[in-house]
Scaffold this motif. Structure first.
Motif, PDB file in Angstrom:
ATOM      1  N   GLY A  46       0.810  -1.212   0.000  1.00 12.14           N
ATOM      2  CA  GLY A  46       0.000   0.000   0.000  1.00 12.14           C
ATOM      3  C   GLY A  46       0.839   1.255   0.000  1.00 12.14           C
ATOM      4  N   ASN A  47       0.166   2.388   0.115  1.00 18.06           N
ATOM      5  CA  ASN A  47       0.852   3.676   0.166  1.00 18.06           C
ATOM      6  C   ASN A  47       1.635   3.836   1.470  1.00 18.06           C
ATOM      7  OD1 ASN A  47      -0.383   4.262  -2.257  1.00 18.06           O
ATOM      8  ND2 ASN A  47      -1.941   5.597  -1.353  1.00 18.06           N
ATOM      9  N   ILE A  48       2.680   4.595   1.410  1.00 18.39           N
ATOM     10  CA  ILE A  48       3.342   5.036   2.638  1.00 18.39           C
ATOM     11  C   ILE A  48       2.580   6.257   3.145  1.00 18.39           C
ATOM     12  CG2 ILE A  48       5.433   6.045   3.593  1.00 18.39           C
ATOM     13  CD1 ILE A  48       7.057   4.369   1.700  1.00 18.39           C
ATOM     14  N   THR A  49       2.085   6.151   4.377  1.00 23.66           N
ATOM     15  CA  THR A  49       1.249   7.211   4.947  1.00 23.66           C
ATOM     16  C   THR A  49       1.993   7.940   6.051  1.00 23.66           C
ATOM     17  OG1 THR A  49      -0.740   5.903   4.470  1.00 23.66           O
ATOM     18  CG2 THR A  49      -0.970   7.717   6.021  1.00 23.66           C
ATOM     19  N   ILE A  50       2.039   9.247   5.914  1.00 17.76           N
ATOM     20  CA  ILE A  50       2.654  10.112   6.931  1.00 17.76           C
ATOM     21  C   ILE A  50       1.650  11.203   7.284  1.00 17.76           C
ATOM     22  CG2 ILE A  50       4.592  11.628   7.486  1.00 17.76           C
ATOM     23  CD1 ILE A  50       6.217  10.173   5.338  1.00 17.76           C
ATOM     24  N   ASP A  51       1.239  11.233   8.547  1.00 16.47           N
ATOM     25  CA  ASP A  51       0.256  12.233   9.000  1.00 16.47           C
ATOM     26  C   ASP A  51      -0.992  12.234   8.120  1.00 16.47           C
ATOM     27  OD1 ASP A  51       1.891  13.046  11.092  1.00 16.47           O
ATOM     28  OD2 ASP A  51       2.900  14.563   9.863  1.00 16.47           O
ATOM     29  N   ASN A  52      -1.503  11.004   7.849  1.00 15.67           N
ATOM     30  CA  ASN A  52      -2.725  10.818   7.058  1.00 15.67           C
ATOM     31  C   ASN A  52      -2.581  11.238   5.596  1.00 15.67           C
ATOM     32  OD1 ASN A  52      -4.229   9.826   9.293  1.00 15.67           O
ATOM     33  ND2 ASN A  52      -4.576  11.930   9.985  1.00 15.67           N
ATOM     34  N   SER A 159      23.067  -3.684  -1.882  1.00 10.27           N
ATOM     35  CA  SER A 159      22.080  -4.552  -1.249  1.00 10.27           C
ATOM     36  C   SER A 159      22.157  -4.378   0.258  1.00 10.27           C
ATOM     37  CB  SER A 159      22.331  -6.023  -1.611  1.00 10.27           C
ATOM     38  OG  SER A 159      22.169  -6.237  -2.999  1.00 10.27           O
ATOM     39  N   GLU A 160      20.997  -4.407   0.912  1.00 15.97           N
ATOM     40  CA  GLU A 160      20.979  -4.271   2.356  1.00 15.97           C
ATOM     41  C   GLU A 160      19.868  -5.118   2.952  1.00 15.97           C
ATOM     42  OE1 GLU A 160      20.009  -0.424   3.835  1.00 15.97           O
ATOM     43  OE2 GLU A 160      18.417  -0.081   2.384  1.00 15.97           O
ATOM     44  N   ASN A 161      20.071  -5.535   4.182  1.00 23.31           N
ATOM     45  CA  ASN A 161      19.079  -6.303   4.924  1.00 23.31           C
ATOM     46  C   ASN A 161      17.965  -5.360   5.365  1.00 23.31           C
ATOM     47  OD1 ASN A 161      17.601  -7.911   6.628  1.00 23.31           O
ATOM     48  ND2 ASN A 161      19.288  -8.366   8.027  1.00 23.31           N
ATOM     49  N   ILE A 162      16.754  -5.576   4.854  1.00 27.44           N
ATOM     50  CA  ILE A 162      15.654  -4.664   5.182  1.00 27.44           C
ATOM     51  C   ILE A 162      15.122  -4.896   6.589  1.00 27.44           C
ATOM     52  CG2 ILE A 162      14.956  -4.410   2.773  1.00 27.44           C
ATOM     53  CD1 ILE A 162      12.663  -6.346   3.329  1.00 27.44           C
ATOM     54  N   TYR A 163      15.539  -5.991   7.226  1.00 30.04           N
ATOM     55  CA  TYR A 163      15.049  -6.293   8.563  1.00 30.04           C
ATOM     56  C   TYR A 163      15.982  -5.812   9.683  1.00 30.04           C
ATOM     57  CZ  TYR A 163      11.700  -9.337   6.184  1.00 30.04           C
ATOM     58  OH  TYR A 163      10.707  -9.829   5.376  1.00 30.04           O
ATOM     59  N   ASN A 164      17.130  -5.248   9.331  1.00 27.72           N
ATOM     60  CA  ASN A 164      17.981  -4.714  10.403  1.00 27.72           C
ATOM     61  C   ASN A 164      17.509  -3.307  10.782  1.00 27.72           C
ATOM     62  OD1 ASN A 164      18.978  -2.938   8.503  1.00 27.72           O
ATOM     63  ND2 ASN A 164      20.870  -4.088   8.141  1.00 27.72           N
ATOM     64  N   GLU A 165      18.173  -2.687  11.714  1.00 25.34           N
ATOM     65  CA  GLU A 165      17.730  -1.387  12.213  1.00 25.34           C
ATOM     66  C   GLU A 165      17.728  -0.316  11.138  1.00 25.34           C
ATOM     67  OE1 GLU A 165      19.999  -0.297  15.601  1.00 25.34           O
ATOM     68  OE2 GLU A 165      19.285  -1.960  16.843  1.00 25.34           O
ATOM     69  N   ASP A 166      18.670  -0.394  10.211  1.00 26.83           N
ATOM     70  CA  ASP A 166      18.753   0.612   9.150  1.00 26.83           C
ATOM     71  C   ASP A 166      17.838   0.289   7.976  1.00 26.83           C
ATOM     72  OD1 ASP A 166      20.681   1.976  10.611  1.00 26.83           O
ATOM     73  OD2 ASP A 166      22.309   0.767   9.756  1.00 26.83           O
ATOM     74  N   GLY A 167      17.417  -0.993   7.861  1.00 21.22           N
ATOM     75  CA  GLY A 167      16.588  -1.391   6.722  1.00 21.22           C
ATOM     76  C   GLY A 167      15.189  -0.826   6.774  1.00 21.22           C
ATOM     77  N   ASN A 203       9.241   2.339  12.013  1.00 22.55           N
ATOM     78  CA  ASN A 203       9.442   3.692  12.556  1.00 22.55           C
ATOM     79  C   ASN A 203       8.124   4.172  13.151  1.00 22.55           C
ATOM     80  OD1 ASN A 203       7.905   5.195  10.451  1.00 22.55           O
ATOM     81  ND2 ASN A 203       9.542   4.402   9.126  1.00 22.55           N
ATOM     82  N   ASP A 204       8.158   5.322  13.778  1.00 19.95           N
ATOM     83  CA  ASP A 204       6.991   5.833  14.500  1.00 19.95           C
ATOM     84  C   ASP A 204       6.208   6.887  13.737  1.00 19.95           C
ATOM     85  OD1 ASP A 204       7.649   4.247  16.705  1.00 19.95           O
ATOM     86  OD2 ASP A 204       9.000   5.773  17.513  1.00 19.95           O
ATOM     87  N   TYR A 205       6.697   7.319  12.572  1.00 17.41           N
ATOM     88  CA  TYR A 205       6.035   8.431  11.882  1.00 17.41           C
ATOM     89  C   TYR A 205       5.410   8.039  10.541  1.00 17.41           C
ATOM     90  CZ  TYR A 205      10.469   8.523   9.334  1.00 17.41           C
ATOM     91  OH  TYR A 205      11.568   8.171   8.601  1.00 17.41           O
ATOM     92  N   ALA A 206       5.715   6.870  10.025  1.00 17.90           N
ATOM     93  CA  ALA A 206       5.172   6.451   8.729  1.00 17.90           C
ATOM     94  C   ALA A 206       4.574   5.048   8.833  1.00 17.90           C
ATOM     95  CB  ALA A 206       6.256   6.485   7.654  1.00 17.90           C
ATOM     96  N   LYS A 207       3.585   4.791   7.977  1.00 21.87           N
ATOM     97  CA  LYS A 207       2.930   3.485   7.962  1.00 21.87           C
ATOM     98  C   LYS A 207       2.813   2.965   6.536  1.00 21.87           C
ATOM     99  CE  LYS A 207       0.081   4.320  12.072  1.00 21.87           C
ATOM    100  NZ  LYS A 207      -1.310   4.368  12.606  1.00 21.87           N
TER     101      LYS A 207
END
Length: 221
Positions: A46-52, A159-167, A203-207
């Motif tokens: 889906g879309n990335i949602t930030i502040d609706n 290439s990077e691991n998307i499941y680590n802290e930076d991913g 993260n806490d600001y995007a969904k």
């Protein structure tokens, strides 16, 4: 005499139709069974949602799944069907978004490998001894074992691991699935759609929620 023959004919027809109608909704021969499934996925991030505010970032992707189910009759033709599947899905970021990033980047994609544990509740309609149509719904736990984000461009390949802290992505998803299937003797064809209920961004600001449509072929033992 005609009335007698007509009465006998009606009785014979009723004796044939009544059990058939009964078995459509309540087949006395229901038994538990194992089944194998292989499917094609349509990954629908889906879309990335930030502040609706939603940003359409990802393209529809594809993938495969493979595993098995165990069908357990409960009452009449109602059943519970837990399963276990392995999956590999991939999708990419839209070209317009990549152009906005710039820096010589040509493509960005995500690939995931993991397991799914669906627990479906359903009902089947047995139109004949060989043909059954089922509808089902239920939760599906999805856990990623491996996740890779790849960025390509001129003289660039990262290439990077998307499941680590930076991913920045979560490895666990919970979907609610709704689907239908048809069985002919031991063979099965089904389709289901899964609605992602958890935020997949770490993260806490995007969904962002991941949804999926799967087309399955199978064999029931």
């Amino acid at each position: 005499m005609k009335k007698v023959l007509l009465s006998v004919a009606i009785m014979l027809i009723s004796s044939i139709i009544a059990p058939a109608q009964s078995s459509i909704f309540n087949n006395p021969n229901n038994e538990s069974y194992f089944g194998l499934r292989i499917g094609a996925d349509i990954a629908c991030p889906g879309n990335i949602t930030i502040d609706n505010f939603g940003i359409s970032t990802f393209k529809v992707g594809g993938g495969i799944e493979f595993g098995g189910i165990y069908n357990i009759p409960v009452v009449a033709n109602f059943y519970i069907e837990p399963g276990f599947k392995l999956f590999y899905d991939t999708y990419s970021i839209k070209d317009d978004y990549i152009k906005a990033i710039g820096n010589g980047i040509k493509s960005m994609s995500i690939e995931k490998f993991g397991m799914r544990i669906p627990i479906m509740a359903g009902y089947h309609f047995d139109f004949t001894d060989d043909i059954k149509v089922s509808v089902f719904t239920g939760p599906e736990l999805e856990v990623g074992f491996y996740g890779n984000g790849e960025t390509k461009g001129k003289n660039i390949k990262v290439s990077e691991n998307i499941y680590n802290e930076d991913g920045g992505m979560n490895r666990v998803n919970l979907l609610w699935s709704i689907g239908a299937g048809i069985s002919y003797k031991h063979f099965y064809l089904g389709v289901n759609g899964g609605i992602g209920m958890l935020n997949m961004l770490n993260n806490d600001y995007a969904k962002m929620h991941e949804n999926r449509v799967s087309l399955n072929l199978g064999y029931n033992f």
